[in-house]
Design an enzyme around this catalytic site. Sequence first.
Site, PDB file in Angstrom:
ATOM      1  CE1 TYR A 186      -4.102  -1.909   0.508  1.00 14.08           C
ATOM      2  CE2 TYR A 186      -2.757  -3.221   1.978  1.00 14.08           C
ATOM      3  CZ  TYR A 186      -3.910  -3.057   1.248  1.00 14.08           C
ATOM      4  OH  TYR A 186      -4.866  -4.038   1.244  1.00 14.08           O
TER       5      TYR A 186
ATOM      6  CB  VAL B 208      -2.570 -11.421  -2.494  1.00 11.54           C
ATOM      7  CG1 VAL B 208      -2.085 -12.578  -3.352  1.00 11.54           C
ATOM      8  CG2 VAL B 208      -1.699 -11.250  -1.261  1.00 11.54           C
ATOM      9  CD  GLU B 209      -4.469  -7.429   1.947  1.00 16.48           C
ATOM     10  OE1 GLU B 209      -4.400  -6.245   2.361  1.00 16.48           O
ATOM     11  OE2 GLU B 209      -4.600  -8.402   2.701  1.00 16.48           O
ATOM     12  CG  ASN B 210      -1.863  -2.081  -5.098  1.00 16.43           C
ATOM     13  OD1 ASN B 210      -2.142  -1.776  -6.247  1.00 16.43           O
ATOM     14  ND2 ASN B 210      -1.205  -1.266  -4.291  1.00 16.43           N
TER      15      ASN B 210
END
EC number: 3.2.1.86
Length: 489
Positions: free
Chosen positions: A326, A386-388
């Site tokens: 992030y 896998v998360e952004n």
Amino acid sequence: MGDDKMTTFPHGFLWGGAIAANQAEGAFDADGKGLSTADMVPYYKKKDYTNLKELMHVTSETIERGMQHASAEGYPKRYGIDFYHRFKEDIALFGELGFKVFRMSINWSRIFPNGDDAEPNEKGLQFYDDMFDEMHKYDIEPLVTLSHYEMPMSLVLNYGGWRNRAVIAFYEKYAETVMTRYKDKVKYWLTFNEINTTVIEPFTGGGVVEDTVDNIREASYQALHHQFVASSLATRKGREINPEFRIGCMLARMIHYPATSDPEDVLQAQIDNQLNLMHTDVQARGSYPPFMKRYFADNHIQLVTEPGDELLLRENTVDFISFSYYTSLISTVTPEKYGVTGGNLFSTVKNPNLKITEWGWQLDPVGLRIVLKELYDRYQLPLFVVENGLGAKDKVEEDGSIQDDYRIDYLRKHITQVKEAVLDGVEVMGYTAWGAIDIISASTSEMSKRYGVIYVDQDDDGNGTLDRKKKKSFYWYQKAIASNGADLE
């Protein structure tokens, strides 16, 4: 090699979105589910806290209040966005988006309500059976996180969380149960979400309550060691159940830049990055890196291990490395010279070259390319973003539309940097935007910090119709997926 730049991502690239059960499912007491650690976190209005990190800091007093509170009112993660009852509608929208993969988690306390139950809860198992069946209707591959901040509370209350080695056996039984049940429905598995959270926020990551231990840093690393062992056992068991499984680890990658060219700042950034990457060193290389010996000594940490742990870690490394990204951070030996900003798990001095979101995240798309290159150089394993995603306040216009151009800009810039990393030679398996749909915020437990390309009509107090609505970013992401990343305009 030719001079033409790649216009699309590699064939078979896994495009999709990601959520966590504790932030989406709701139904906290339905069909035999037990309470989880996430169910202890209430919603605080902004006037009731000074920084985001304290919202994730759970004490014995917080737990006592949560255990005595029987309803979902005031505890947003207990009601989520009612994904438990609306998953078919939501998965249909994911299918319309063109998802190739959907990253989600199984709520451990829905399968083993107390964590140490003799038998699993069949209604919980059936729920995920139904969800996977629905996903396969749209040719969406599940990417399943076994533990995503959803530890059964009984394991915290009766065993002290992950600092107790007994929890390893309960996790292994849980992992074996779901991997066996879904061996023909799920190929991709992650053992723990952001495993480094255990040493950043011990309750969230490891069920360790700070006011119940004498040395929280030592207790956190002891809990982390037990998670490493449990991850290796689950990886070994998964490969026995189905050799076709691909099992990965997951890191909250928080890359540190030095504040200046002062060698002391550069050294501090190196140390901070090493402490972050230590987690993937253990899971991908199979052992603690040498610098941790000094770190443990300097911080009076004595890990209690068993003779077989070293061999177990070495022989059961992961197939791929996944991570969330992030923001980037700044390291310095003189933080008092700089202003401070922060996200949900950390604070950092401000980078004057970057813009900052309302919640303190410093926006750094190029940092994602740097992370991908450094991870691949270090491990030579496939990587998976896998998360952004961007948390922001969305406004519903009079015509019902949500014009979230800021989210499109964020996704475009970050996906472009993933493409650049692929051109650099990095093997990237896929990209799952956080989140596919608006869910309860992990840190603030609010709804107004929205990440999804699908809007959910619910406010911070849980009021609303729960109707789903496509944002402008929905159509942009749909187009980007359909073109395999060629059309990002």
